[in-house]
Design a protein around this motif. Sequence first.
Motif, PDB file in Angstrom:
ATOM      1  N   GLN A  39      15.434  15.701   4.599  1.00 41.43           N
ATOM      2  CA  GLN A  39      14.266  16.110   5.382  1.00 41.43           C
ATOM      3  C   GLN A  39      13.358  17.049   4.575  1.00 41.43           C
ATOM      4  O   GLN A  39      12.144  16.869   4.554  1.00 41.43           O
ATOM      5  N   ALA A  40      13.998  18.006   3.909  1.00 39.03           N
ATOM      6  CA  ALA A  40      13.217  18.949   3.096  1.00 39.03           C
ATOM      7  C   ALA A  40      12.516  18.211   1.961  1.00 39.03           C
ATOM      8  O   ALA A  40      11.352  18.481   1.636  1.00 39.03           O
ATOM      9  N   ALA A  41      13.246  17.246   1.357  1.00 34.12           N
ATOM     10  CA  ALA A  41      12.659  16.473   0.261  1.00 34.12           C
ATOM     11  C   ALA A  41      11.483  15.655   0.788  1.00 34.12           C
ATOM     12  O   ALA A  41      10.497  15.455   0.074  1.00 34.12           O
ATOM     13  N   GLY A  42      11.588  15.199   2.053  1.00 30.84           N
ATOM     14  CA  GLY A  42      10.534  14.381   2.654  1.00 30.84           C
ATOM     15  C   GLY A  42       9.188  15.087   2.631  1.00 30.84           C
ATOM     16  O   GLY A  42       8.156  14.459   2.405  1.00 30.84           O
ATOM     17  N   GLN A  43       9.201  16.398   2.829  1.00 29.82           N
ATOM     18  CA  GLN A  43       7.930  17.141   2.823  1.00 29.82           C
ATOM     19  C   GLN A  43       7.288  17.113   1.435  1.00 29.82           C
ATOM     20  O   GLN A  43       6.082  16.969   1.292  1.00 29.82           O
ATOM     21  N   ILE A  44       8.148  17.247   0.415  1.00 32.37           N
ATOM     22  CA  ILE A  44       7.632  17.204  -0.960  1.00 32.37           C
ATOM     23  C   ILE A  44       7.059  15.812  -1.245  1.00 32.37           C
ATOM     24  O   ILE A  44       5.971  15.663  -1.792  1.00 32.37           O
ATOM     25  N   LEU A  45       7.814  14.789  -0.837  1.00 32.33           N
ATOM     26  CA  LEU A  45       7.380  13.414  -1.089  1.00 32.33           C
ATOM     27  C   LEU A  45       6.068  13.132  -0.358  1.00 32.33           C
ATOM     28  O   LEU A  45       5.189  12.454  -0.878  1.00 32.33           O
ATOM     29  N   HIS A  46       5.949  13.680   0.844  1.00 36.15           N
ATOM     30  CA  HIS A  46       4.729  13.469   1.627  1.00 36.15           C
ATOM     31  C   HIS A  46       3.526  14.072   0.884  1.00 36.15           C
ATOM     32  O   HIS A  46       2.467  13.445   0.780  1.00 36.15           O
ATOM     33  N   GLY A  47       3.729  15.262   0.357  1.00 38.78           N
ATOM     34  CA  GLY A  47       2.661  15.928  -0.393  1.00 38.78           C
ATOM     35  C   GLY A  47       2.228  15.109  -1.591  1.00 38.78           C
ATOM     36  O   GLY A  47       1.042  14.928  -1.867  1.00 38.78           O
ATOM     37  N   GLY A  74       0.805  -1.221   0.000  1.00 45.15           N
ATOM     38  CA  GLY A  74       0.000   0.000   0.000  1.00 45.15           C
ATOM     39  C   GLY A  74       0.831   1.261   0.000  1.00 45.15           C
ATOM     40  O   GLY A  74       1.759   1.422  -0.805  1.00 45.15           O
ATOM     41  N   GLU A  75       0.506   2.167   0.932  1.00 46.77           N
ATOM     42  CA  GLU A  75       1.187   3.469   0.889  1.00 46.77           C
ATOM     43  C   GLU A  75       2.674   3.357   1.230  1.00 46.77           C
ATOM     44  O   GLU A  75       3.452   4.219   0.859  1.00 46.77           O
ATOM     45  N   TRP A  76       3.094   2.263   1.906  1.00 46.21           N
ATOM     46  CA  TRP A  76       4.522   2.073   2.192  1.00 46.21           C
ATOM     47  C   TRP A  76       5.283   1.797   0.899  1.00 46.21           C
ATOM     48  O   TRP A  76       6.395   2.273   0.711  1.00 46.21           O
ATOM     49  N   LEU A 114       8.798   4.097  -3.365  1.00 45.54           N
ATOM     50  CA  LEU A 114       9.123   4.465  -4.749  1.00 45.54           C
ATOM     51  C   LEU A 114       9.420   5.968  -4.856  1.00 45.54           C
ATOM     52  O   LEU A 114      10.338   6.376  -5.585  1.00 45.54           O
ATOM     53  N   PHE A 115       8.666   6.769  -4.131  1.00 48.54           N
ATOM     54  CA  PHE A 115       8.901   8.216  -4.175  1.00 48.54           C
ATOM     55  C   PHE A 115      10.293   8.550  -3.628  1.00 48.54           C
ATOM     56  O   PHE A 115      10.997   9.398  -4.165  1.00 48.54           O
ATOM     57  N   ARG A 116      10.673   7.870  -2.561  1.00 46.85           N
ATOM     58  CA  ARG A 116      12.010   8.096  -1.976  1.00 46.85           C
ATOM     59  C   ARG A 116      13.102   7.691  -2.957  1.00 46.85           C
ATOM     60  O   ARG A 116      14.103   8.375  -3.133  1.00 46.85           O
ATOM     61  N   PHE A 171      -1.408  11.077  -4.247  1.00 44.97           N
ATOM     62  CA  PHE A 171      -1.631   9.741  -4.804  1.00 44.97           C
ATOM     63  C   PHE A 171      -2.712   8.997  -4.003  1.00 44.97           C
ATOM     64  O   PHE A 171      -3.585   8.344  -4.580  1.00 44.97           O
ATOM     65  N   LYS A 172      -2.675   9.156  -2.676  1.00 44.13           N
ATOM     66  CA  LYS A 172      -3.678   8.488  -1.840  1.00 44.13           C
ATOM     67  C   LYS A 172      -5.087   9.026  -2.154  1.00 44.13           C
ATOM     68  O   LYS A 172      -6.050   8.269  -2.199  1.00 44.13           O
ATOM     69  N   ARG A 173      -5.166  10.319  -2.382  1.00 40.62           N
ATOM     70  CA  ARG A 173      -6.471  10.911  -2.740  1.00 40.62           C
ATOM     71  C   ARG A 173      -6.991  10.313  -4.033  1.00 40.62           C
ATOM     72  O   ARG A 173      -8.160   9.974  -4.170  1.00 40.62           O
ATOM     73  N   TRP A 174      -6.050  10.165  -4.986  1.00 43.90           N
ATOM     74  CA  TRP A 174      -6.454   9.598  -6.277  1.00 43.90           C
ATOM     75  C   TRP A 174      -6.985   8.175  -6.084  1.00 43.90           C
ATOM     76  O   TRP A 174      -8.022   7.794  -6.641  1.00 43.90           O
ATOM     77  N   VAL A 175      -6.279   7.403  -5.274  1.00 42.91           N
ATOM     78  CA  VAL A 175      -6.694   6.007  -5.040  1.00 42.91           C
ATOM     79  C   VAL A 175      -8.062   5.979  -4.366  1.00 42.91           C
ATOM     80  O   VAL A 175      -8.949   5.214  -4.755  1.00 42.91           O
ATOM     81  N   ALA A 176      -8.236   6.876  -3.368  1.00 47.93           N
ATOM     82  CA  ALA A 176      -9.508   6.899  -2.639  1.00 47.93           C
ATOM     83  C   ALA A 176     -10.656   7.258  -3.569  1.00 47.93           C
ATOM     84  O   ALA A 176     -11.715   6.620  -3.552  1.00 47.93           O
TER      85      ALA A 176
END
Lengths: 276, 420
Positions: B320-328, B94-96, B101-103, B333-338
């Motif tokens: 860490q800064a990249a993590g925020q972008i990846l989280h967004g 799932g989201e993991w 992949l985003f990382r 992507f989760k919204r799209w799936v939902a």
Amino acid sequence: MVENLLISSLIAGWLTFLLAAYAVFARTGSKIGRGFPAAGLVLVIALLTYYIVARSAELGHFPAFCWRDLLVIFAWSFTVILVVTFFRRGRPVIMAGGLVPPVILLTLAVLATPREVVPESFFFKADLGLHVIVSFLGYAALWLAFLSGGFYFVLERGLKSKKVDHYLRILPPLDDLDRLFYRASGVGFILLTLCIFSGAHFLRRLTGQWWSWDPKVVLTSITWLIYAVILHQRAVIGWRGRRAMLLSLLGVLLIVMTFVGVNVLFPGHGSSLLGR
Amino acid sequence: MNQLYMLGLSHDDVPVKIRERLGLDADQVNRLLHTLKVKSGVEEVCILSTCNRFECYYSTVEPKAARRQLNQILADISGLSEKKLDGAVRLRRGEWAAAHLFRVSAGCDSMVVGEPQILGQVKDAYGLADRQGTLGPVLRTLFEHSFRSGKRARSETPIGEKPVSVSYVAVEFGRRIFGELHQAKILVIGAGETALETVGCLKREGVRNILVANRTASRAQSLAKKIDGKPLSFAQLPQVLQQVDIVISSTAAKEPVLSRTMLAEAAEGRKGRALFLVDIAVPRDIEASAGELSGIFLYNIDDLKAQAEQNKRERQAAIQAAGQILHGELEAFKRWVAERQVAPTIVRLRQKLLALGEQEMVDFFGTSDNAAEQAKRKEYTRRLVERLLHEPSVALKKLGSERGGLLEVDAVRRLFKLEE
């Protein structure tokens, strides 16, 4: 209308400066880094040119006879020199540094009270207009030379210390700064020479003499000598870095004294001679 | 989202002796994609195979069977036992799986953090799967989001900005001095490995003018041939130093090859033009005090390594800064799936209400032969249903992305008997 033009160019000037400063400190792509400040600069030039044309139409002659107009023309000269530099090989840091004097000058222009000193004849108006434009463009070029010389000095020290930190990355490469310093000094020197010739011509019409011990004339001549030394040493033994930067700083200080100091000490306008 | 899986291994937890067994080329990946699609029962599949990782992203409704099949196929390819392979690989769901992949695309999971090749490799993996027809809507959207997150991480954070290899650090210093390097004239003294690597980097920057100096003429000639340069003897060095822009030195000499006096004379002749010296040799080839001369920029191997280490630390900090972008991007992507999960419910609800509305029209007003009148009634029903369903549709989409929301969506389905 001229009031509105002045306020608009002041706002546009500050916004362009802030955009360029933002592009320097935030890592930005090409649009914010180059596109927006470049567009802002063109807008400022357009507004200032319109102001000068409108004032000329209003007065019936070139508007170089009161503090406010002089400050606007000075600011316009800086932006014209800057736009040429920026469109050739621009960096936000050069844009931001180059915009410091014009935004200050425009702020002062908005604060200044218009007070016109009318010259005696039309010939003086024409002569003085040319003299003012040439000297202001020259001063602007020499400011840019000082700016690039200062940046060269900072970057050279950073490279010698063998670390390229973030603040050094915002600067253009050393060679580009050197080229800009040399060219801006050269252009500034030529314009300063023209300024001295046009000033001497103007003086002769006014007093019948080519030379006067007026502080402005003396200081400008010393400034000219300093830049002659800088360019000579650069061409002959390749002066760069600290020495060139320090002499350039002296040159800029003399220009500031010539323009601000002398005019404040001898209230009048473009030349203290007219005030007498 | 629950149908999405990633099964794979990477440099993080598996030694190279296992990784290399799954280092597949494009043809092998093509064959594997085909086999997986046919045999393992996965609906969508994409394989990322690089020298540091092997990752298989897939979507399936039968995860246990798919994993069993996948293990068998991979064990056959790698020559490892299924048990050993099972212990080496890691399964993310799932989201993991999506977050991983985003990382990876952003270079946060790379051996050299922020390295630029990985995003291209992810794109290549996507291209192969696309050509093999093994992609579906879930993996397509997932990978598109990963490309965007990788690109954004690079452009909006300093994660890939500063070089971390000694050769590239040297090139970076060169750029800070000369700007564009394609017109630079280079002198290579000696033939050390790092020196040749640096020359390779400079050539990629467009450098063409290369001179090669060596104590023996034959070695100078063979090296010049190797790197497409011009050979010269040591005796010519004082003259050449006045002309070149960059010197890369890595000889095995015990005494300095370039002395301060030699460089002071060169500096005088250069009239202040900058000379960039890279001394990669140990013991050093260039007298250290030459770095004090005006216009001379001297860097030895330790200087370059120190800068490379500093850059590595800065890249780590940028994760860490990249993590925020990846989280967004992950949230998007989760919204799209939902939304995708509740879309069939909304469509069926709309169809049912439209059918009911049209039936009621006929019952109330009777049938009409007039085509314009029919169209008018149809349009009226459609608009009424659209207006009625607007707010419930928004609420359903929101429910889809909330924890436990799908149960409420299910209640709506049962309430309106949408299953029928």
